[in-house]
Each structure stands twice: as C-alpha cells, then as structure tokens.
Design a protein around this motif. Structure first.
Motif, PDB file in Angstrom:
ATOM      1  N   VAL A  16       0.847  -1.183   0.000  1.00 10.43           N
ATOM      2  CA  VAL A  16       0.000   0.000   0.000  1.00 10.43           C
ATOM      3  C   VAL A  16       0.888   1.240   0.000  1.00 10.43           C
ATOM      4  CG1 VAL A  16      -1.763   1.305   1.235  1.00 10.43           C
ATOM      5  CG2 VAL A  16      -1.824  -1.203   1.248  1.00 10.43           C
ATOM      6  N   GLU A  17       0.759   2.057  -1.030  1.00  7.34           N
ATOM      7  CA  GLU A  17       1.530   3.303  -1.126  1.00  7.34           C
ATOM      8  C   GLU A  17       0.727   4.468  -0.559  1.00  7.34           C
ATOM      9  OE1 GLU A  17       4.239   3.157  -5.049  1.00  7.34           O
ATOM     10  OE2 GLU A  17       2.082   3.065  -5.464  1.00  7.34           O
ATOM     11  N   VAL A  18       1.400   5.351   0.152  1.00 15.38           N
ATOM     12  CA  VAL A  18       0.783   6.566   0.683  1.00 15.38           C
ATOM     13  C   VAL A  18       1.111   7.708  -0.270  1.00 15.38           C
ATOM     14  CG1 VAL A  18       0.636   8.163   2.615  1.00 15.38           C
ATOM     15  CG2 VAL A  18       1.029   5.726   3.044  1.00 15.38           C
ATOM     16  N   LEU A  19       0.072   8.239  -0.925  1.00 12.41           N
ATOM     17  CA  LEU A  19       0.267   9.263  -1.948  1.00 12.41           C
ATOM     18  C   LEU A  19       0.225  10.675  -1.392  1.00 12.41           C
ATOM     19  CD1 LEU A  19      -2.090   7.727  -4.659  1.00 12.41           C
ATOM     20  CD2 LEU A  19       0.360   7.309  -4.333  1.00 12.41           C
ATOM     21  N   ALA A  20      -0.589  10.892  -0.369  1.00 10.32           N
ATOM     22  CA  ALA A  20      -0.722  12.226   0.226  1.00 10.32           C
ATOM     23  C   ALA A  20      -1.290  12.064   1.630  1.00 10.32           C
ATOM     24  CB  ALA A  20      -1.639  13.110  -0.620  1.00 10.32           C
ATOM     25  N   SER A  21      -1.083  13.069   2.469  1.00 14.52           N
ATOM     26  CA  SER A  21      -1.550  12.992   3.855  1.00 14.52           C
ATOM     27  C   SER A  21      -1.846  14.392   4.377  1.00 14.52           C
ATOM     28  CB  SER A  21      -0.497  12.306   4.735  1.00 14.52           C
ATOM     29  OG  SER A  21       0.709  13.039   4.741  1.00 14.52           O
ATOM     30  N   GLY A  22      -2.340  14.446   5.628  1.00  8.80           N
ATOM     31  CA  GLY A  22      -2.621  15.722   6.270  1.00  8.80           C
ATOM     32  C   GLY A  22      -4.072  16.152   6.206  1.00  8.80           C
ATOM     33  N   GLY A  38       0.664  16.119  -8.521  1.00  8.39           N
ATOM     34  CA  GLY A  38       0.371  15.942  -7.110  1.00  8.39           C
ATOM     35  C   GLY A  38      -0.994  16.459  -6.705  1.00  8.39           C
ATOM     36  N   LEU A  39      -1.047  17.148  -5.566  1.00 11.05           N
ATOM     37  CA  LEU A  39      -2.295  17.504  -4.909  1.00 11.05           C
ATOM     38  C   LEU A  39      -2.687  18.956  -5.162  1.00 11.05           C
ATOM     39  CD1 LEU A  39      -4.333  16.201  -2.801  1.00 11.05           C
ATOM     40  CD2 LEU A  39      -3.005  17.431  -1.072  1.00 11.05           C
ATOM     41  N   SER A  40      -3.995  19.190  -5.338  1.00 13.41           N
ATOM     42  CA  SER A  40      -4.513  20.551  -5.463  1.00 13.41           C
ATOM     43  C   SER A  40      -5.976  20.559  -5.017  1.00 13.41           C
ATOM     44  CB  SER A  40      -4.405  21.063  -6.900  1.00 13.41           C
ATOM     45  OG  SER A  40      -5.155  20.245  -7.787  1.00 13.41           O
ATOM     46  N   VAL A  41      -6.499  21.732  -4.672  1.00 10.78           N
ATOM     47  CA  VAL A  41      -7.909  21.869  -4.316  1.00 10.78           C
ATOM     48  C   VAL A  41      -8.718  21.939  -5.608  1.00 10.78           C
ATOM     49  CG1 VAL A  41      -9.654  23.308  -3.217  1.00 10.78           C
ATOM     50  CG2 VAL A  41      -7.427  23.007  -2.128  1.00 10.78           C
ATOM     51  N   PHE A  42      -9.705  21.059  -5.729  1.00 12.54           N
ATOM     52  CA  PHE A  42     -10.549  21.020  -6.920  1.00 12.54           C
ATOM     53  C   PHE A  42     -11.805  21.865  -6.741  1.00 12.54           C
ATOM     54  CE2 PHE A  42     -13.996  19.049  -9.399  1.00 12.54           C
ATOM     55  CZ  PHE A  42     -13.435  19.087 -10.663  1.00 12.54           C
ATOM     56  N   LEU A  43     -12.409  21.827  -5.538  1.00 12.58           N
ATOM     57  CA  LEU A  43     -13.657  22.538  -5.309  1.00 12.58           C
ATOM     58  C   LEU A  43     -13.800  22.903  -3.837  1.00 12.58           C
ATOM     59  CD1 LEU A  43     -16.278  23.385  -6.832  1.00 12.58           C
ATOM     60  CD2 LEU A  43     -17.294  21.243  -6.027  1.00 12.58           C
ATOM     61  N   SER A  44     -14.106  24.168  -3.564  1.00 14.71           N
ATOM     62  CA  SER A  44     -14.336  24.641  -2.208  1.00 14.71           C
ATOM     63  C   SER A  44     -15.283  25.848  -2.256  1.00 14.71           C
ATOM     64  CB  SER A  44     -13.008  25.051  -1.553  1.00 14.71           C
ATOM     65  OG  SER A  44     -13.217  25.509  -0.236  1.00 14.71           O
ATOM     66  N   PRO A  45     -16.409  25.808  -1.555  1.00 17.66           N
ATOM     67  CA  PRO A  45     -16.900  24.734  -0.700  1.00 17.66           C
ATOM     68  C   PRO A  45     -17.412  23.553  -1.528  1.00 17.66           C
ATOM     69  CG  PRO A  45     -18.545  26.455  -0.844  1.00 17.66           C
ATOM     70  CD  PRO A  45     -17.332  26.975  -1.558  1.00 17.66           C
ATOM     71  N   TYR A  80      -5.133  10.053   5.103  1.00 16.61           N
ATOM     72  CA  TYR A  80      -4.245   9.634   4.020  1.00 16.61           C
ATOM     73  C   TYR A  80      -5.015   9.307   2.739  1.00 16.61           C
ATOM     74  CZ  TYR A  80      -1.118   8.704   7.997  1.00 16.61           C
ATOM     75  OH  TYR A  80      -0.372   8.809   9.142  1.00 16.61           O
ATOM     76  N   ILE A  81      -4.294   9.412   1.634  1.00 18.33           N
ATOM     77  CA  ILE A  81      -4.737   8.883   0.352  1.00 18.33           C
ATOM     78  C   ILE A  81      -3.734   7.815  -0.039  1.00 18.33           C
ATOM     79  CG2 ILE A  81      -5.224   9.356  -2.080  1.00 18.33           C
ATOM     80  CD1 ILE A  81      -7.213  10.580  -0.128  1.00 18.33           C
ATOM     81  N   CYS A  82      -4.224   6.605  -0.290  1.00 18.39           N
ATOM     82  CA  CYS A  82      -3.347   5.464  -0.557  1.00 18.39           C
ATOM     83  C   CYS A  82      -3.782   4.743  -1.827  1.00 18.39           C
ATOM     84  CB  CYS A  82      -3.392   4.476   0.619  1.00 18.39           C
ATOM     85  SG  CYS A  82      -2.993   5.184   2.223  1.00 18.39           S
TER      86      CYS A  82
END
Length: 340
Positions: free
Chosen positions: A50-56, A90-97, A327-329
């Motif tokens: 299992v790989e951990v791609l992103a966290s927090g 990598g990671l970015s915000v797609f939609l908020s709210p 996490y995202i795995c």
C-alpha cells in the motif's frame, strides 16, 4: 567516472526519446495484507504494498477516478473541500466549498462525502451540509440539485451514491452523520435513515427503510444486485438486495456480518466500497479494508492501522485507491473494477 558517464548517457537518451525520467516516484508504504483464503493471492499477490500518496487531511472520503483526465478526486468532509490528485502534479484543491454553502460552521462533517462521475460525465456529490445530491459538469461548473427531499421533507445528510448502468437511476444512502447533532438533531425531518432512488424523471422514492445506518453501496457487475453496508457497531453488516426490472429494490438478505470483528476491537465499520469484475466486494470495514466474495466469504484483508473510509478503482482499472483517515493510498491488484 565510467558509471556516471553511462548514467548521463542513459538519461539523455530517455529524455530525447520522450520518456519521463521522473515518472517513477517512490512513495512511503503502510498497512499489511492478510490472506484469509488461498484464492486471495490471485487478487493481491504476496508482493503487494500500500503506497501513501498524500496525507494531512482531516477525514478523507468519497474517492472517484476521472478517466478523461486521469486523476483522482476525493472529499475532505470536515474541511468542506474536494481535492484532486494526479501522478505528475500531485495535490490541489478542486472545489471549495464542496458540500455546505451556508453561513456558520453548521457541523463537524459539513462537506461533500461520496462522489461519482455519472454517465453524462458530471460530478455527482453527496452534500452533507446542503443536504442534497448534486450534479456538476466537469468543465463549466454550475451545480444542479438532483434530490434534497423525500415527500417534501428534507433529507438528513446524503452519504454515498451510485448510478445503475442499465436504468440510469441514482441510488443513495441518507444516514445522520452530517447533521450537527447526528441522529438527535432537531432539524431532522425524515424518520428513517433510508436508501433512496432518484428516477430519470427526478422523482425520489424510498427503497429501503429498515436499516439503522446505511452507508456505502454498489451494484454487482451485472446490475442485478445492490449491496449496502451498514455502519452500526451493534450490527456491522453488508446486505444484498435484488434489483427488480422496474428499478425497485427487493427484499434483502445478509451477505456478511463483521460485528464480532468490531466487538474484538478492530477499528472501523462497514463504510464505502467498490466491486471488482468477478463481483468481489472491496470494502472499508473493521481493521481496514475487507475483500468479500459474492457468496459472502471473507477472502482477505488489508490491515491499515487507521480508520479506512472508502475506495475506488483507478488508472487502468487494476489500481485500488483508498481514503484512510488523513491519508490517500493505493495498491496494485491482480483484478480490475467492474465495468472498467
């Protein structure tokens, strides 16, 4: 010196040939695969990790793979956001709210939860705070409400949603987890925590009304069975229901009971899940992720050591992405998602 020369020569050749020399990234790993049945090794080879791609994240949920863009979307429910993850950037915000557009904090789980992409290419969201199922085009934005009430009474907090490949109807669960005071919230208008259907004409009908905490749901590969997970620690189960020709859901039966696993101290409850091409259920549950056969046999588990909420097939259909608490795995499998 010779080794350095050849390494430089190889990198130069790969770059000139259009090969991405940075494509092979190394990610940290977590979890442990447990083999309950010998057949499970065909689904997850002994070398699986299992790989951990992103966290927090505060509580990650609702992963869905966008085939057109080759990226993953998922909810951070308390933070009221949908994130996007792709291999290169990598990671970015797609939609908020993502699930609550009102004033104030509302609740501790106000954002979107379950996500799918429907047969029109729209993002379908279960919105806790706005208490609805919404649809949004992936390119131009602008949400429309598919359902926010049953017989004129507001829904609780839609949790997970699927679309039937044959009839095009949406089916969703409506537990109390997104309400400010959960099941005791004074704003509750419907008595049951139901499983509902949204017809192609927009009508919402109650399909299952006797579950205490309906949560994740998915169809068998042929669309003839609807599976529903119940996240009740006193009755942590997966149910199986026939899908009738008119789209209604028939009388259910027990598929698998994990209540003893919960009582034994394994963290987590039946939650979100997906189906592989052979009809096996890959579901979050006590201890991490459980793989259950269509006959109700536990084939194996992925012990994550953290609360696991949901999963989704991605890439070429053989990679399982998982939302695991903060996490995202992902894990490479020996099968592929149903209908891929």
């Amino acid at each position: 010196m010779k080794r350095q020369f050849f390494l430089l020569l190889l990198i130069s050749f790969m770059a000139s040939s259009g090969i991405d020399v940075l494509a092979q990234k190394t990610y940290p790993t977590m979890g442990k695969v447990i083999y309950e049945d010998p057949s499970f090794e065909k689904l997850l080879p002994k070398t699986s990790q299992v790989e951990v791609l992103a966290s927090g994240f505060t509580w990650s949920e609702g992963p869905v793979w966008n085939k057109d863009g080759s990226y993953l979307l998922f909810s951070d429910v308390p933070e009221n956001k949908i994130y996007k993850w792709e291999e290169k950037s990598g990671l970015s915000v797609f939609l908020s709210p993502s699930g609550y557009t009102g004033l104030g904090t509302y609740s501790d789980e106000r954002g979107s939860n379950g996500l799918i992409i429907d047969n029109k290419g729209r993002l379908i969201s279960c919105e806790h705070g706005d208490r609805r199922i919404s649809a949004m085009p992936m390119t131009t934005g602008g949400k429309v409400t598919l359902s926010d009430n049953f017989e004129g009474k507001r829904l609780n907090s839609p949790n997970d949603v699927v679309q039937h490949a044959g009839n095009g109807n949406f089916y969703f669960t409506d537990p109390p987890y997104g309400l400010p005071k959960k099941q005791n919230d004074p704003s509750r208008e419907v008595k049951q925590f139901g499983v509902y259907r949204i017809d192609t004409d927009g009508k919402t009908t109650l399909q299952i009304g006797d579950l205490t905490r309906p949560n994740g749901l998915a169809f068998s590969p042929d669309g003839k069975i609807l599976y529903v997970a119940q996240s009740d620690p006193e009755k942590a189960i997966w149910m199986s229901y026939p899908v009738e020709r008119n789209g209604n859901i028939g009388k259910g039966k027990l598929l698998f009971d994990a209540t003893d696993m919960v009582k034994a101290g394994k963290m987590g409850l039946p939650d979100g899940f997906k189906i592989d091409k052979a009809g096996n259920i890959w579901s979050s549950g006590p201890g991490g992720l459980l793989v259950i056969s269509p006959a109700g046999k536990l084939l194996g588990r992925i012990e994550m050591g953290e609360l696991t909420s949901n999963c989704a097939w991605g890439d070429d259909g053989t990679v399982l992405y998982m939302t695991v608490d903060g996490y995202i795995c992902r894990i490479k499998t020996g099968t592929s998602g149903a209908g891929w």
